[in-house]
Design an enzyme around this catalytic site. Structure first.
Site, PDB file in Angstrom:
ATOM      1  CE  LYS A   8      -3.980   2.072   2.387  1.00  0.00           C
ATOM      2  NZ  LYS A   8      -4.924   1.944   3.509  1.00  0.00           N
ATOM      3  CB  SER A  47      -8.051   3.893   2.502  1.00  0.00           C
ATOM      4  OG  SER A  47      -7.273   3.261   3.518  1.00  0.00           O
ATOM      5  CB  SER A 101      -8.662   1.050   5.470  1.00  0.00           C
ATOM      6  OG  SER A 101      -9.359   2.252   5.665  1.00  0.00           O
TER       7      SER A 101
END
Length: 483
Positions: free
Chosen positions: A79, A152, A176
């Protein structure tokens, strides 16, 4: 079966036994990326040249008989809010569009013999539930590219589902990891707060943030979790304790397991199909010897409000460092220092980030601190107490991960409150600092995945992983989307 279609556990054994090389596996994954990335848009930065070099180095070490970790040579996507030395880390924001970190996050040092494929798309500074808040582009759901992958960590979940990485790392502040795992039909684990170092994770809400793994099966997630846990002297919130080898200790036995069903998570706002799918999954575990009882977590109704107050307050403090002075974006035209701050932040941050900074600054301001922030912290304490009380009577709590299946891109962008409501089943876990896992449990009539969330007491990841593994063994695992 192509190499990129296999799980990390099998590939690890194949590399160890020299049935395949890391270079062959890495090439297979990059060939897959070239074939489908144009449809999915999971990555912000690809690093094929360095990945192939690293794979060759791993193969050379193995040929010499060196002892390496179980994840050695496995292609992993990261990420884009996790610091990677020498590899661009943007947090999907204009503010950090060209930032190349001079250091690694602790989790990257722990995973020093993986092959990093690149950095994955996300909502800007991890603020969002759909990956539509990325400054660069939205990521698409591999099961239906007209729909969102969640957020996210949308890029992290989509990359696993599309098999553009074997496993990935995400971060979870209010759901997330689990929410996109549910939307993309993969397994995602949010570990206990303090079990995985946050050093090198760009902070959103420091008391809630946690790095965790996503994979196509429970064993893959367990293997990554085993590699990244542990105390870190660079993280003051990191816990001193010993952790098991989660993958080696996996058991599919749920006989005598006590499962709690909180009535507040199955009420208004939860899609009937989602509700029924989770209950059907619980019944499968019950048939294997688990016991089920209804429980109540009454403060759940206040969790979403409390979460957005606490997280926005912390975000407004954490993001104060992005001012155009030391690093990152700086406005080109300004009149004096204060004007430079204002223009830099106005131009560098997206709408959602600015919305949360304003909300956070408001609830921390004089005259409103007691009315909002202090009350939210009291609710947080109550939620922690309610969970602790219930875990005296049950071992695991089962809920939907999200209220519905993935919605269409653009469908909720004009309604922030509707977007925030996607986190209603997940935020309590972060507020209480608990571990939770999302595992696929059904597919609707459009072929979209539904996730079941399993919540455990602090540091009970092994029990959660065992429960998820038992369910996975009963019903079969990952279903690959057609792209």
């Amino acid at each position: 079966m192509e190499l990129f279609e296999r799980n990390a556990c099998d590939l690890s054994e194949m590399i160890k036994n020299k049935e395949i090389s890391s270079a062959e596996l890495t090439k297979s994954v990059f060939d897959r990326i070239k074939a489908v990335e144009g449809k999915v848009d999971a990555y912000l930065t690809l690093d094929e040249e360095n990945a192939m070099k690293k794979a060759a180095e791993i193969d050379e070490k193995l040929a010499k008989g060196e002892e390496l970790s179980p994840l050695a040579g496995i292609p992993v996507g990261i990420k884009d809010n996790i610091s990677t030395k020498g590899l661009r880390t943007t947090c999907a924001s204009k503010m950090l569009g060209n930032y190349v970190p001079p250091f690694n996050a602790t989790v990257m040092n722990k995973l020093d013999d993986i092959v990093v494929t690149g950095k994955l798309n996300m909502d800007e500074f991890a603020m969002g539930s759909s990956t539509e808040n990325s400054h660069f582009k939205p990521t698409k759901n591999p099961f239906d590219t007209e729909r969102i992958p969640g957020g996210s960590s949308g890029g992290s979940a989509a990359a696993v589902a599309a098999r553009e990485a074997i496993v990935t790392l995400g971060s979870d502040t209010g759901g997330s990891i689990r929410q996109p795992a549910s939307y993309c039909g993969v397994v995602g684990l949010k570990p206990t707060y303090g079990s995985v170092s946050r050093y090198g994770l760009v902070a959103f809400a420091s008391s809630l943030d946690q790095i965790g793994p996503l994979g196509m099966c429970v064993k893959d997630v367990a293997m990554v979790q085993s590699a990244i846990v542990g105390h870190d002297k660079y993280d003051a919130t990191s816990s001193y304790r010993e952790y098991p080898d989660f993958a080696a200790d996996l058991k599919a036995d749920v006989k005598g397991l006590r499962i709690g069903i909180p009535k507040e998570y199955f009420g208004e706002g939860i899609d009937p199909f989602v509700k029924q799918s989770v209950m059907n999954a619980v019944k499968e575990l019950e048939k294997q010897g688990a016991t089920v009882k209804e429980i109540s977590l009454p403060s759940t109704d206040y969790a979403l409000s409390s979460y957005y107050i606490i997280s926005s307050a912390e975000a407004s403090s954490n993001l104060a460092r992005f001012d155009g002075v030391r690093y990152g974006f700086r406005a080109e035209e300004y009149d004096g220092l204060v004007d430079m701050y204002e223009r830099t932040r106005s131009e560098g941050f997206g709408d959602e980030v600015k919305r949360r900074i304003m909300l956070g600054t408001f609830v921390l301001s004089s005259g409103f601190y007691d009315a909002y922030y202090k009350k939210a912290k009291l609710v947080q304490k109550r939620i922690m107490q309610e969970f602790a009380s219930q875990f005296a009577d049950v071992d695991v709590i089962a809920t939907p991960t999200v209220p519905s299946t993935a919605f269409k891109i653009g469908e909720n962008t004009d309604d922030p409150l509707k977007m925030y409501a996607n986190d209603v089943c997940t935020v309590t876990v972060n507020i209480a600092g608990l571990p939770a896992i999302s595992i696929p449990c059904a597919y609707d009539d459009k072929g979209l995945p539904v996730g079941m969330q399993l919540i455990g007491g602090k540091f009970t990841e092994q029990r959660l992983l065992n429960t998820a593994y038992a369910y996975e063994q009963l019903v079969g695992g990952f279903k690959m989307p057609e792209l």
